[in-house]
Design an enzyme around this catalytic site. Structure first.
Site, PDB file in Angstrom:
ATOM      1  N   ASN A   1       0.826  -1.207   0.000  1.00  0.00           N
ATOM      2  CA  ASN A   1       0.000   0.000   0.000  1.00  0.00           C
ATOM      3  C   ASN A   1       0.870   1.271   0.000  1.00  0.00           C
ATOM      4  O   ASN A   1       2.068   1.200  -0.209  1.00  0.00           O
ATOM      5  CB  ASN A   1      -1.011  -0.001   1.137  1.00  0.00           C
ATOM      6  CG  ASN A   1      -2.351   0.565   0.686  1.00  0.00           C
ATOM      7  OD1 ASN A   1      -2.399   1.574  -0.014  1.00  0.00           O
ATOM      8  ND2 ASN A   1      -3.431  -0.090   1.070  1.00  0.00           N
ATOM      9  N   ARG A   2       0.254   2.415   0.249  1.00  0.00           N
ATOM     10  CA  ARG A   2       0.927   3.685  -0.010  1.00  0.00           C
ATOM     11  C   ARG A   2       1.625   4.276   1.219  1.00  0.00           C
ATOM     12  O   ARG A   2       1.131   4.139   2.341  1.00  0.00           O
ATOM     13  CB  ARG A   2      -0.080   4.713  -0.544  1.00  0.00           C
ATOM     14  CG  ARG A   2      -0.565   4.360  -1.928  1.00  0.00           C
ATOM     15  CD  ARG A   2      -1.679   5.263  -2.421  1.00  0.00           C
ATOM     16  NE  ARG A   2      -1.989   4.958  -3.823  1.00  0.00           N
ATOM     17  CZ  ARG A   2      -2.784   3.954  -4.213  1.00  0.00           C
ATOM     18  NH1 ARG A   2      -3.360   3.172  -3.321  1.00  0.00           N
ATOM     19  NH2 ARG A   2      -2.994   3.745  -5.492  1.00  0.00           N
TER      20      ARG A   2
ATOM     21  N   HIS B   1       3.401  -0.115  -2.776  1.00  0.00           N
ATOM     22  CA  HIS B   1       3.755  -1.536  -2.870  1.00  0.00           C
ATOM     23  C   HIS B   1       5.260  -1.807  -2.966  1.00  0.00           C
ATOM     24  O   HIS B   1       5.707  -2.647  -3.754  1.00  0.00           O
ATOM     25  CB  HIS B   1       3.050  -2.164  -4.073  1.00  0.00           C
ATOM     26  CG  HIS B   1       1.551  -2.202  -3.950  1.00  0.00           C
ATOM     27  ND1 HIS B   1       0.900  -2.200  -2.742  1.00  0.00           N
ATOM     28  CD2 HIS B   1       0.566  -2.243  -4.908  1.00  0.00           C
ATOM     29  CE1 HIS B   1      -0.404  -2.256  -2.953  1.00  0.00           C
ATOM     30  NE2 HIS B   1      -0.644  -2.262  -4.242  1.00  0.00           N
TER      31      HIS B   1
ATOM     32  N   HIS C   1      -1.165  -9.879  -3.740  1.00  0.00           N
ATOM     33  CA  HIS C   1      -2.021  -9.025  -4.562  1.00  0.00           C
ATOM     34  C   HIS C   1      -2.799  -9.814  -5.617  1.00  0.00           C
ATOM     35  O   HIS C   1      -2.951  -9.374  -6.764  1.00  0.00           O
ATOM     36  CB  HIS C   1      -1.161  -7.947  -5.227  1.00  0.00           C
ATOM     37  CG  HIS C   1      -1.875  -6.669  -5.505  1.00  0.00           C
ATOM     38  ND1 HIS C   1      -2.884  -6.567  -6.426  1.00  0.00           N
ATOM     39  CD2 HIS C   1      -1.734  -5.436  -4.985  1.00  0.00           C
ATOM     40  CE1 HIS C   1      -3.313  -5.321  -6.470  1.00  0.00           C
ATOM     41  NE2 HIS C   1      -2.633  -4.607  -5.598  1.00  0.00           N
TER      42      HIS C   1
ATOM     43  N   TYR D   1      -5.733 -11.092  -7.856  1.00  0.00           N
ATOM     44  CA  TYR D   1      -7.020 -10.560  -8.331  1.00  0.00           C
ATOM     45  C   TYR D   1      -7.940 -11.757  -8.517  1.00  0.00           C
ATOM     46  O   TYR D   1      -7.577 -12.703  -9.242  1.00  0.00           O
ATOM     47  CB  TYR D   1      -6.866  -9.876  -9.693  1.00  0.00           C
ATOM     48  CG  TYR D   1      -6.174  -8.536  -9.700  1.00  0.00           C
ATOM     49  CD1 TYR D   1      -4.828  -8.419  -9.382  1.00  0.00           C
ATOM     50  CD2 TYR D   1      -6.862  -7.384 -10.066  1.00  0.00           C
ATOM     51  CE1 TYR D   1      -4.180  -7.197  -9.425  1.00  0.00           C
ATOM     52  CE2 TYR D   1      -6.226  -6.147 -10.117  1.00  0.00           C
ATOM     53  CZ  TYR D   1      -4.889  -6.061  -9.790  1.00  0.00           C
ATOM     54  OH  TYR D   1      -4.259  -4.849  -9.841  1.00  0.00           O
TER      55      TYR D   1
ATOM     56  N   ASP E   1     -11.394   1.200  -3.174  1.00  0.00           N
ATOM     57  CA  ASP E   1      -9.936   1.081  -3.111  1.00  0.00           C
ATOM     58  C   ASP E   1      -9.528   1.611  -1.737  1.00  0.00           C
ATOM     59  O   ASP E   1      -8.821   2.605  -1.628  1.00  0.00           O
ATOM     60  CB  ASP E   1      -9.289   1.887  -4.253  1.00  0.00           C
ATOM     61  CG  ASP E   1      -7.830   1.515  -4.461  1.00  0.00           C
ATOM     62  OD1 ASP E   1      -7.317   0.677  -3.688  1.00  0.00           O
ATOM     63  OD2 ASP E   1      -7.206   2.051  -5.396  1.00  0.00           O
TER      64      ASP E   1
ATOM     65  N   GLN F   1      -7.260  -4.333   2.421  1.00  0.00           N
ATOM     66  CA  GLN F   1      -7.522  -3.409   1.323  1.00  0.00           C
ATOM     67  C   GLN F   1      -8.434  -4.136   0.341  1.00  0.00           C
ATOM     68  O   GLN F   1      -8.060  -5.186  -0.196  1.00  0.00           O
ATOM     69  CB  GLN F   1      -6.204  -3.008   0.635  1.00  0.00           C
ATOM     70  CG  GLN F   1      -6.353  -2.006  -0.499  1.00  0.00           C
ATOM     71  CD  GLN F   1      -6.438  -0.551  -0.037  1.00  0.00           C
ATOM     72  OE1 GLN F   1      -6.275  -0.263   1.145  1.00  0.00           O
ATOM     73  NE2 GLN F   1      -6.694   0.366  -0.951  1.00  0.00           N
TER      74      GLN F   1
ATOM     75  N   GLU G   1      -6.489  -7.614   0.021  1.00  0.00           N
ATOM     76  CA  GLU G   1      -5.103  -7.644   0.475  1.00  0.00           C
ATOM     77  C   GLU G   1      -5.061  -7.427   1.983  1.00  0.00           C
ATOM     78  O   GLU G   1      -5.321  -6.318   2.462  1.00  0.00           O
ATOM     79  CB  GLU G   1      -4.313  -6.532  -0.222  1.00  0.00           C
ATOM     80  CG  GLU G   1      -4.449  -6.521  -1.733  1.00  0.00           C
ATOM     81  CD  GLU G   1      -4.260  -5.120  -2.321  1.00  0.00           C
ATOM     82  OE1 GLU G   1      -3.294  -4.429  -1.963  1.00  0.00           O
ATOM     83  OE2 GLU G   1      -5.101  -4.707  -3.129  1.00  0.00           O
TER      84      GLU G   1
HETATM   85  C1  BGC Z   1      -4.140  -0.298  -4.707  1.00  0.00           C
HETATM   86  C2  BGC Z   1      -4.670   0.349  -5.936  1.00  0.00           C
HETATM   87  C3  BGC Z   1      -3.730   0.070  -7.061  1.00  0.00           C
HETATM   88  C4  BGC Z   1      -3.613  -1.410  -7.216  1.00  0.00           C
HETATM   89  C5  BGC Z   1      -2.722  -1.850  -8.333  1.00  0.00           C
HETATM   90  C6  BGC Z   1      -4.029  -1.753  -4.961  1.00  0.00           C
HETATM   91  O1  BGC Z   1      -3.514  -2.393  -3.851  1.00  0.00           O
HETATM   92  O2  BGC Z   1      -4.946  -0.045  -3.598  1.00  0.00           O
HETATM   93  O3  BGC Z   1      -4.809   1.729  -5.758  1.00  0.00           O
HETATM   94  O4  BGC Z   1      -4.173   0.654  -8.238  1.00  0.00           O
HETATM   95  O5  BGC Z   1      -3.149  -1.950  -6.027  1.00  0.00           O
HETATM   96  O6  BGC Z   1      -1.601  -1.137  -8.398  1.00  0.00           O
END
Ligand code: BGC
Length: 387
Positions: free
Chosen positions: A115-116, A141, A214, A216, A287, A324, A352
């Protein structure tokens, strides 16, 4: 018959019988021993010439998970529908080259900080650290070359519940983070159709760590479909509102009365386009990070996803405090995935498990600091069934 001869014959028959029966059990044992539940193949070559491998894990039910030591990436993950039919339920690429071209973290391990982190910087023990910024002004990430883009050392462990143990040593200063971080991640495919992911890390200097995966998911098994009909539940009374660059404001906001309330199982499509909610506008959908109501650090069930057409159900269990939920809002039809399928807007969702985003800059959030002598240990399980 001479009694001595009779006895000798009897002993011979017994020995022969014993030999046969022990031979039979040896046959069975050797059969069991040769049944391989994890196998390895070459996935492709990295630009520096190193070879990446692909490990195939399978269990007795027929569930298959394929994982590469490139990024610890799950490339294939099959799960049964209500008729017992297995299909791949995760987004990804057919070849290593697809991943090398650049994908939004499909199935990858994320580190050292998932995350950020705001403005790509933080201060720890009085020292300021500047990180690689790879998401506008922020670090996302783990940076430009996060754990999703490195080659992990892999050790397969065969058995009824096959395991892939992965290890990566991140150098002091890598992507701007302090401390040599030794990370170990073990994937185990369980008999009950769960994939268990155990994360562990140790450092030689104080640093910050937040590891996750991560993947999907599209539980329909048809990646050309959106995930809007999937029904999600998250055991969280609060979530973390964000600013326009998706950094948490610091507030823990009640989900009550908002489209962020997933305490009751709800179709993703119900609230995802509610543009009256500023948070939906900022996230371009979901998100955000949900904070579990149960704050215990034990392994607990925290979320479920159900896809009505196939009947597939995924349950998420974790020791982490938050998750997340990302609804694939940045997928835009520019990536062709497995089997040439175009991954359009919201064709996959991520759950996540993690600590809160931007924790290194937010004193009110649980700490993500790891110091020498301490061990980072978390566990997450994704369990599949159908009804
Ligand atoms: C984030 C998104 C991001 C994605 C892929 C996610 O974990 O929250 O904002 O776009 O990852 O990069």
């Amino acid at each position: 018959m001479n009694p001595v001869l009779y006895l000798k014959q009897l002993i011979l028959i017994c020995l022969l019988l014993q030999g046969c029966s022990s031979g039979k059990s040896e046959d069975k044992e050797s059969q069991e021993a040769t049944e391989v539940n994890i196998s390895k193949s070459v996935f492709g070559a990295l630009p520096d010439g190193r070879s990446a491998d692909l490990y195939t894990l399978k269990n007795a039910n027929g569930m298959v998970v394929k994982i590469s030591n490139y990024g610890g990436t799950i490339t294939y993950w099959s799960a049964p529908d209500k008729e017992g039919k297995y299909a791949d339920i995760t987004l990804g690429c057919d070849s290593l080259q697809g991943y090398l071209k650049g994908v939004p973290y499909f199935g990858a391990l994320i580190g050292r900080y998932g995350n950020r982190i705001a403005n790509g910087k933080f201060t720890l023990e009085g020292k300021a650290y500047l990180l690689a910024k790879n998401n506008g002004v922020n670090a996302l990430h783990g940076g430009i070359k996060g754990f999703d883009k490195v080659l992990w050392e892999a050790t397969p462990v065969d058995g009824e519940e096959p395991q892939l143990m992965l290890k990566y040593i991140s150098a002091d200063g890598e992507e701007g983070y302090p401390g040599t971080l030794t990370t170990e991640v073990t994937y185990t495919l369980l008999k009950d159709n769960s994939l268990k992911i155990e994360y562990s890390a140790a450092t030689d200097k104080a640093t910050v760590v937040n590891l996750t995966n991560h993947a999907y998911f599209n539980l329909s098994g048809d990646m050309s479909r959106e995930i809007l009909d999937h029904e999600v539940s998250i055991k969280a009374d609060k979530f973390l509102p964000v600013n326009e660059t998706l950094i948490p404001t610091g507030e823990l906001k009640s989900v009550s009365g908002t489209v962020f309330d997933f305490n009751k199982s709800t179709k993703i499509g119900t609230g995802i386009n509610n543009l009256k909610d500023q948070q939906i506008v900022y996230g371009k959908g979901y998100d955000h990070c949900w904070v579990f109501s149960d704050t215990s650090k034990t392994l607990k069930s925290v979320a479920k996803v159900y896809e009505p057409a196939s009947g597939r159900l995924m349950e998420v269990l974790t020791t982490e405090p938050a998750i997340q939920f990302y609804s694939g809002n940045f997928l835009d039809g520019t990536i062709k995935g497995k089997g040439g399928i175009v991954y359009k807007h919201r064709s996959g969702l991520c759950l996540e498990t993690q600590h809160y985003p931007d924790s290194p800059n937010q004193s009110g959030f649980p700490s993500t600091v790891l110091k020498p002598g301490e061990r980072y240990n978390t566990v997450t399980v994704y369990k599949f069934s159908a009804n």
